[in-house]
Motif scaffolding. Structure first.
Motif, short mmCIF file in Angstrom:
data_model
loop_
_atom_site.label_atom_id
_atom_site.label_comp_id
_atom_site.label_asym_id
_atom_site.label_seq_id
_atom_site.Cartn_x
_atom_site.Cartn_y
_atom_site.Cartn_z
N GLY A 262 0.87 -1.33 -0.18
CA GLY A 262 -0.04 -0.21 0.00
C GLY A 262 0.88 1.15 0.09
O GLY A 262 1.89 1.18 0.31
N GLU A 263 0.10 2.53 -0.45
CA GLU A 263 1.14 3.57 -0.49
C GLU A 263 0.31 4.85 -0.01
O GLU A 263 -1.00 4.56 0.37
CB GLU A 263 1.19 3.91 -1.87
N PRO A 264 0.81 5.75 0.57
CA PRO A 264 2.18 5.90 1.03
C PRO A 264 2.64 5.39 2.59
O PRO A 264 1.82 5.58 3.18
CB PRO A 264 2.51 7.37 0.84
N GLY A 265 3.73 4.78 2.46
CA GLY A 265 4.08 4.63 3.94
C GLY A 265 5.05 3.40 3.99
O GLY A 265 5.47 2.83 2.94
N ALA A 266 5.56 3.03 5.12
CA ALA A 266 6.72 2.07 5.25
C ALA A 266 6.09 0.65 5.60
O ALA A 266 6.83 -0.28 5.52
CB ALA A 266 7.76 2.56 6.33
N LEU A 267 4.83 0.52 6.19
CA LEU A 267 4.18 -0.77 6.42
C LEU A 267 3.36 -1.02 5.29
O LEU A 267 3.82 -0.93 4.16
CB LEU A 267 3.38 -0.42 7.70
N GLY A 268 2.27 -1.66 5.75
CA GLY A 268 1.30 -2.08 4.59
C GLY A 268 2.04 -3.04 3.55
O GLY A 268 1.65 -3.14 2.28
N ALA A 269 2.68 -4.19 4.12
CA ALA A 269 3.57 -4.89 3.33
C ALA A 269 2.32 -5.93 2.55
O ALA A 269 1.53 -6.30 3.23
CB ALA A 269 4.56 -5.91 4.16
#
Length: 504
Positions: A262-269
């Motif tokens: 997912g976007e935007p961000g660092a998690l959401g794998a």
């Protein structure tokens, strides 16, 4: 003392020179020259009608302006006096009007109109006291100095949000005030910062479901070799703020595809797809992860400083608006499953189920607006003026409290992840997408600056004080609280309380 030949009067000359003046030369000197016998505090009884224009509340502005027929308003008396370069003489009573004095005007108050217009200025003064919120008395720049004796100027309390109460404003004039009282009312409370909407933004769209295994048979009965995962979803939050849920992994014959982050961000794998061989499950690694929550917006800076002084009066400092919260990250897409031979109805070869897409992240909350500055209470404001006070009393009221910063809006919830497609003929079901992250809260607005309480405020040359002049400031206004939970953290600064305050 010399005779000017104007109306048969004698005139005082400041340097006592033996200089003959014509009428035009006398009038051109303005208030530097005052006719002998025309200063009420220096004589017994009343000054002569030829000294100037007389004003009493019982008069009429259509009158001749003599002691017997005075005008009714200070404005009319000052206008005539300015035109003729003579003085204005006022009864020791209250005039409920704001007054503007042109350069060169002389205003003498403290006269007992009921008893022959004699001077009683030490016991009772002429009062200038407009009822409505207004600058009570203003002196204008120009040729010739302004002189005021035995006048009490009282400004009303300010009522409009952030407005100031100023008794006297000197706008670049040269002025002398003798035995005067300058009393300012209270400054008004600053305007409250506008709150962001109290309703939380709508929950973001959920992810799209994956496709069931063997669901794309064509008219010939042959299945597709791959099934696309749930399509990505977007949440447009205004401007460039956008959150995207990751696409689900494809279902294929020999292995499943992984979803997208997912976007935007660092998690959401993203969830991993089913490999060609080996153990795999949605619980282990196939389900898309939830998106990261959006960052909260910064709080608006609180107001600080002194404010500004100009020919229009005082202007304080407002708090600033907060920043909007950032959108949450979209959830990761779920992994797709593999199919194989003879899994579809009729024992034909087919693709496995595809994964659901991640939900979009929630929108960030809107910020609160900054609180307005509190109004000032100033007895005397001098802007580039040359002012002398002799035996005067200056008293300021209280400065207005700064306005509170506006409350912020919480961030919206992220959308739920889309479900994975179902298996067929012994193939596994695909995995769901992750939920989108919550949007960050908006930043609260900063509090406004508290209004100052100043006996003298000046920009330029300091005010000269002589005799028994007294300066009495009041209490400065408190700074406005910050919005929402940041009541103390971004509260505006307290105003200044001082006998004299220089402005840049």
């Amino acid at each position: 003392m010399i005779s000017s030949g104007c109306d048969g009067l004698w005139y005082h000359i400041e340097d006592d020179c033996e200089l003959m003046l014509t009428c035009e030369e006398y009038r051109g000197r303005g208030s530097e020259v005052v006719p002998s016998g025309c200063v009420p505090s220096e004589i017994e009884g009343a000054v002569d009608d030829s000294c100037g224009v007389f004003v009493a509340s019982t008069g009429k502005d259509s009158n001749a302006g003599t002691r017997a027929e005075p005008v009714a308003t200070l404005a009319e008396a000052v206008r005539r006096a300015a035109d003729k370069r003579i003085g204005a003489y006022a009864c020791a009573e209250t005039f409920e009007e704001a007054v503007e004095l042109p350069a060169g005007v002389r205003l003498f108050g403290g006269l007992d109109c009921a008893n022959g217009w004699s001077w009683i200025g030490e016991e009772k003064k002429t009062t200038v006291a407009p009822v409505d919120e207004a600058l009570a008395l203003k002196m204008m720049r120009g040729e010739g100095s302004v002189r005021i004796e035995d006048v009490s100027v009282r400004a009303a309390n300010a009522r409009t949000s952030g407005a100031s109460s100023i008794a006297v404003l000197v706008d670049g004039a040269e002025a002398e005030l003798v035995r005067c009282e300058l009393v300012a009312g209270d400054g008004a409370v600053g305007a409250e910062g506008e709150d962001a909407p109290s309703e939380v933004p709508a929950q973001a769209s959920p992810g799209n479901a994956g496709t069931d295994a063997c669901s794309d048979l064509d008219t010939s009965g042959a299945p597709d070799e791959a099934l696309l995962g749930g399509a990505q979803v977007e949440n447009a939050c205004g401007g460039d703020a956008l959150s995207i849920g990751g696409e689900g992994g494809a279902g294929r014959v020999n292995n499943g595809g992984s979803g997208q982050i997912g976007e935007p961000g660092a998690l959401g794998a993203a969830g991993s797809g089913e490999p060609a061989a080996g153990d795999w499950s949605c619980a282990a690694a196939g389900t898309g992860q939830g998106g990261d929550n959006g960052a909260a917006g910064q709080a608006g800076p609180a107001a600080s400083g002194l404010g500004t002084l100009s020919s229009s009066g005082y202007a304080g400092v407002s708090g600033e608006a907060g920043k909007a919260g950032q959108p949450g990250q979209g959830g990761g897409g779920g992994g797709g499953a593999k199919g194989g031979a003879a899994i579809c109805l009729g024992g034909v070869r087919g693709a496995g189920a595809s994964g659901g897409s991640g939900g979009a992240g929630g929108c960030g909350g809107l910020p609160g607006q900054g609180g307005g500055a509190g109004g000032a209470s100033i007895a005397l404001a001098s802007v580039a003026g040359k002012v002398t006070l002799k035996d005067c009393v200056l008293k300021a009221g209280n400065g207005g409290r700064g306005g509170a910063g506006g409350d912020m809006q919480p961030g919206g919830l992220g959308g739920l992840g889309g479900v994975g497609g179902t298996g067929m003929g012994g193939s596994k079901a695909a995995c769901a997408g992750g939920q989108g992250g919550q949007g960050g809260n908006g930043g609260p607005g900063g509090g406004g600056l508290g209004g100052p309480s100043l006996a003298i405020a000046y920009r330029g040359e300091a005010v000269r004080q002589e005799g028994q002049t007294m300066l009495m400031p009041g209490t400065a206004g408190a700074g406005g609280p910050g919005g929402s939970s940041n009541v103390e953290e971004n509260a505006g600064a307290e105003g200044v309380s001082a006998a004299e305050q220089k402005f840049p």
